[in-house]
Write an enzyme that holds these catalytic residues in place. Structure first.
Site, PDB file in Angstrom:
ATOM      1  N   HIS A  76      33.070 -13.049 -44.357  1.00  0.00           N
ATOM      2  CA  HIS A  76      34.274 -12.697 -45.132  1.00  0.00           C
ATOM      3  C   HIS A  76      35.525 -13.220 -44.447  1.00  0.00           C
ATOM      4  O   HIS A  76      35.589 -13.329 -43.221  1.00  0.00           O
ATOM      5  CB  HIS A  76      34.347 -11.215 -45.480  1.00  0.00           C
ATOM      6  CG  HIS A  76      34.414 -10.247 -44.337  1.00  0.00           C
ATOM      7  ND1 HIS A  76      35.577  -9.988 -43.643  1.00  0.00           N
ATOM      8  CD2 HIS A  76      33.470  -9.440 -43.782  1.00  0.00           C
ATOM      9  CE1 HIS A  76      35.345  -9.062 -42.721  1.00  0.00           C
ATOM     10  NE2 HIS A  76      34.065  -8.706 -42.776  1.00  0.00           N
ATOM     11  N   ASP A  78      38.710 -12.015 -44.552  1.00  0.00           N
ATOM     12  CA  ASP A  78      39.782 -11.097 -44.138  1.00  0.00           C
ATOM     13  C   ASP A  78      39.434 -10.304 -42.891  1.00  0.00           C
ATOM     14  O   ASP A  78      38.273 -10.198 -42.505  1.00  0.00           O
ATOM     15  CB  ASP A  78      40.097 -10.116 -45.283  1.00  0.00           C
ATOM     16  CG  ASP A  78      38.877  -9.306 -45.703  1.00  0.00           C
ATOM     17  OD1 ASP A  78      37.767  -9.874 -45.761  1.00  0.00           O
ATOM     18  OD2 ASP A  78      39.024  -8.094 -45.954  1.00  0.00           O
ATOM     19  N   ASP A 115      35.273  -9.412 -36.300  1.00  0.00           N
ATOM     20  CA  ASP A 115      34.690  -8.947 -37.565  1.00  0.00           C
ATOM     21  C   ASP A 115      35.547  -9.523 -38.685  1.00  0.00           C
ATOM     22  O   ASP A 115      36.627  -9.029 -38.938  1.00  0.00           O
ATOM     23  CB  ASP A 115      34.701  -7.421 -37.616  1.00  0.00           C
ATOM     24  CG  ASP A 115      34.441  -6.881 -39.013  1.00  0.00           C
ATOM     25  OD1 ASP A 115      33.953  -7.629 -39.870  1.00  0.00           O
ATOM     26  OD2 ASP A 115      34.756  -5.691 -39.257  1.00  0.00           O
ATOM     27  N   GLU A 145      36.931  -8.330 -48.159  1.00  0.00           N
ATOM     28  CA  GLU A 145      35.749  -7.478 -47.985  1.00  0.00           C
ATOM     29  C   GLU A 145      36.155  -6.076 -47.557  1.00  0.00           C
ATOM     30  O   GLU A 145      35.596  -5.081 -48.007  1.00  0.00           O
ATOM     31  CB  GLU A 145      34.816  -8.096 -46.924  1.00  0.00           C
ATOM     32  CG  GLU A 145      33.474  -7.396 -46.787  1.00  0.00           C
ATOM     33  CD  GLU A 145      33.408  -6.310 -45.718  1.00  0.00           C
ATOM     34  OE1 GLU A 145      32.427  -5.562 -45.685  1.00  0.00           O
ATOM     35  OE2 GLU A 145      34.355  -6.181 -44.933  1.00  0.00           O
ATOM     36  N   GLU A 146      37.136  -6.012 -46.672  1.00  0.00           N
ATOM     37  CA  GLU A 146      37.423  -4.757 -45.979  1.00  0.00           C
ATOM     38  C   GLU A 146      38.121  -3.700 -46.852  1.00  0.00           C
ATOM     39  O   GLU A 146      38.087  -2.523 -46.547  1.00  0.00           O
ATOM     40  CB  GLU A 146      38.291  -5.023 -44.737  1.00  0.00           C
ATOM     41  CG  GLU A 146      37.665  -5.997 -43.732  1.00  0.00           C
ATOM     42  CD  GLU A 146      36.554  -5.370 -42.901  1.00  0.00           C
ATOM     43  OE1 GLU A 146      36.177  -4.214 -43.175  1.00  0.00           O
ATOM     44  OE2 GLU A 146      36.064  -6.039 -41.976  1.00  0.00           O
ATOM     45  N   ASP A 169      27.804 -10.606 -40.951  1.00  0.00           N
ATOM     46  CA  ASP A 169      28.753  -9.499 -40.776  1.00  0.00           C
ATOM     47  C   ASP A 169      28.138  -8.272 -40.091  1.00  0.00           C
ATOM     48  O   ASP A 169      28.643  -7.170 -40.233  1.00  0.00           O
ATOM     49  CB  ASP A 169      29.321  -9.128 -42.162  1.00  0.00           C
ATOM     50  CG  ASP A 169      30.600  -8.323 -42.071  1.00  0.00           C
ATOM     51  OD1 ASP A 169      31.245  -8.339 -41.010  1.00  0.00           O
ATOM     52  OD2 ASP A 169      30.953  -7.671 -43.078  1.00  0.00           O
ATOM     53  N   HIS A 458      37.645  -2.615 -36.488  1.00  0.00           N
ATOM     54  CA  HIS A 458      38.637  -1.888 -37.296  1.00  0.00           C
ATOM     55  C   HIS A 458      39.580  -1.058 -36.426  1.00  0.00           C
ATOM     56  O   HIS A 458      40.327  -0.241 -36.941  1.00  0.00           O
ATOM     57  CB  HIS A 458      37.993  -0.974 -38.356  1.00  0.00           C
ATOM     58  CG  HIS A 458      37.062  -1.687 -39.283  1.00  0.00           C
ATOM     59  ND1 HIS A 458      36.489  -1.087 -40.382  1.00  0.00           N
ATOM     60  CD2 HIS A 458      36.618  -2.970 -39.295  1.00  0.00           C
ATOM     61  CE1 HIS A 458      35.709  -1.967 -41.004  1.00  0.00           C
ATOM     62  NE2 HIS A 458      35.776  -3.113 -40.361  1.00  0.00           N
TER      63      HIS A 458
HETATM   64 ZN   LIG Z   1      33.151  -7.119 -41.548  1.00  0.00          ZN
END
Ligand SMILES: [Zn+2]
Length: 484
Positions: A76, A78, A115, A145-146, A169, A458
């Site tokens: 992904h 983002d 990530d 995605e997030e 991922d 995150h």
């Molecule tokens: Zn991810």
């Protein structure tokens, strides 16, 4: 980053460094996309952007591998923008600053975007390297995605031709993911009626804090306490004392196990001592029940000023009853994989809306099995409806059911053993991956998910293990070579 570029996976580090320099938080991936489009143009690599903003790049098979199974490699675009409170960083303008600390690569008090930036960098490195051996390749870089998987949701059914999909991922080297859970939200409103409190009564706040909480999918099998459920059972255990409920709340996110919950209750002054003693006893009981799991748990009672309104007896009974009996935690385990949760529910948020005189409840149901997920959500809906709640289901997304006959799994497991002389772990994640959405659109795709070791994604503590990226690159390139 300079020193990393001399390592085995040197091309990954070089592309990751470029990715870090271009801001790409979720919903603001434009600059990075443009950079990739220009990069592809310079190399004569076919690159298209679809209607929702995903990029699809294509590379022909290496000479002699034209007959091999076509593969989709996916990451992904983002990253999650998180920084420490005191850090000055504008995620729309400022580059991420990677810093090497021992075996790990961090950012400077922000998320790193490993990530899924490492996965994305590996896709570009594969496209650029003409010495590699592989069949026809499609690279799918999804958008957003997030914050909603809008790229995977919007992907067209005829956009891809490959029959194997490798998702990059996952976040633990040495683990191969073969399935994931889907999810559905159950939103409930329960109206209540209020009345005045007796002016001579006392009010108390009962507060449950210090719980670990955690991810409502990945951590649901750790036996942690749900603050809302435990507080309700505390109130249920106060039955020897006639009390009135004035307020009740707990949790803050649907997808997190609630760490705190609180209630304000009102009762006759004569019960002061017994209620304080009882709460002390219940605190000890909870500590015992969650020994070695929730050792910081704390159930407290403190005096409060008398609230203007309390719930009527009927409303109170109805509310406590339905919350007490609401299904929560692990619902079923997977039969084929040990210690893998198949289905779960998380009573994540309870909010009191005093203006509208209602309680708002948020539950998240997860399952690898679509029918089971729908059944649990329906059971929970009917449970609340039986307690006069109004229910709305939304946010439905599909899971990815493990396929024990997966060819790509067998190839990758074999390669892993050959390269690293140890067996990789087979995993099914009890959380959503984009693979769930791909499997719905392309039911015949043979999929696997893997990645380097990334800790604390995150969060501003996000870091990627440098050595695991070398292993990731080796396994990826050797797998592409081995696919027949
Ligand atoms: Zn991810």
């Amino acid at each position: 980053m300079q020193t990393l570029q001399s390592r085995n996976a040197s091309e990954i580090w070089s592309y990751f460094s470029s990715i870090c320099a271009i801001p790409h938080p979720s919903k603001h991936e434009e600059k990075l996309k443009q950079w990739i489009i220009n990069w592809a143009k310079k190399r004569d690599i076919n690159c298209v952007e679809d209607e929702v903003g995903n990029l699809i790049l294509k590379k022909s098979a290496s000479i002699g591998s034209e007959h091999k199974t076509p593969v989709i490699l996916q990451a992904h675009l983002d990253m999650v923008p998180q920084k420490n409170n005191l850090t000055q960083h504008d995620f729309l303008i400022d580059p991420i600053q990677p810093i090497i600390k021992g075996e790990w690569l961090h950012a400077n008090n922000t998320t790193l975007g490993a990530d899924n930036g490492i996965g994305m960098a590996s896709c570009l490195a594969i496209l650029a390297d003409n010495t590699l051996e592989h069949g026809p390749l499609e690279i799918l870089l999804t958008t957003d995605e997030e914050t909603g998987m809008t790229g995977a949701f919007g992907l067209k059914k005829d956009a891809l031709q490959g029959t194997i999909l490798i998702n990059t991922d996952s976040e633990q080297e040495g683990e191969l993911y073969v399935g994931c859970a889907g999810g559905i939200n159950v939103n409930v409103n329960i109206n209540y009626e209020k009345m005045e409190a007796e002016p001579s009564h006392n009010a108390y706040e009962i507060l449950l804090t210090g719980l670990k909480g955690g991810h409502s999918g990945c951590d649901i099998n750790l036996g942690r306490a749900n603050a809302i459920k435990e507080l309700i059972s505390v109130l249920n255990n106060l039955e020897s004392i006639p009390f009135h409920l004035a307020s009740l709340q707990g949790g803050s996110l649907r997808n997190a196990i609630p760490r705190e919950a609180s209630a304000i209750i009102v009762c006759d002054k004569i019960h002061q001592n017994s209620i304080e003693t009882l709460i002390g006893t219940l605190n000890q009981q909870l500590l015992k029940k969650y020994k070695n799991i929730e050792d910081s748990l704390l159930l407290q009672i403190t005096s409060r000023s008398l609230p203007c309104a309390i719930l009527t007896n009927t409303s109170q009974k109805n509310l406590l009853d339905c919350l007490l009996k609401c299904e929560n935690g692990i619902v079923s385990m997977d039969n084929n994989f040990s210690n893998v949760v198949q289905s779960s529910s998380n009573l994540g948020v309870l909010v009191q809306n005093r203006k509208s005189l209602r309680f708002e409840i948020q539950v998240l149901v997860r399952s690898q099995i679509e029918e089971e997920k729908q059944q649990i959500a329906e059971r929970i809906s009917q449970h609340f409806q039986a307690h006069l709640g109004t229910v709305r289901k939304d946010g439905n997304y599909p899971g990815w059911k493990p396929n024990i006959d997966s060819k790509i799994y067998k190839i990758m497991e074999e390669k892993y053993i050959e390269l690293f002389e140890t067996k990789p772990k087979t995993m099914v994640i009890h959380a959503g991956l984009e693979c769930g959405l791909f499997s719905k659109k392309y039911p015949h795709l043979d999929m696997i998910s893997f990645g380097p070791t990334i800790k604390y994604p995150h969060s501003p503590d996000e870091k990627v293990h440098i050595g695991s990226v070398d292993k990731y690159w080796k396994l990826l390139t050797e797998t592409l070579k081995a696919i027949a």
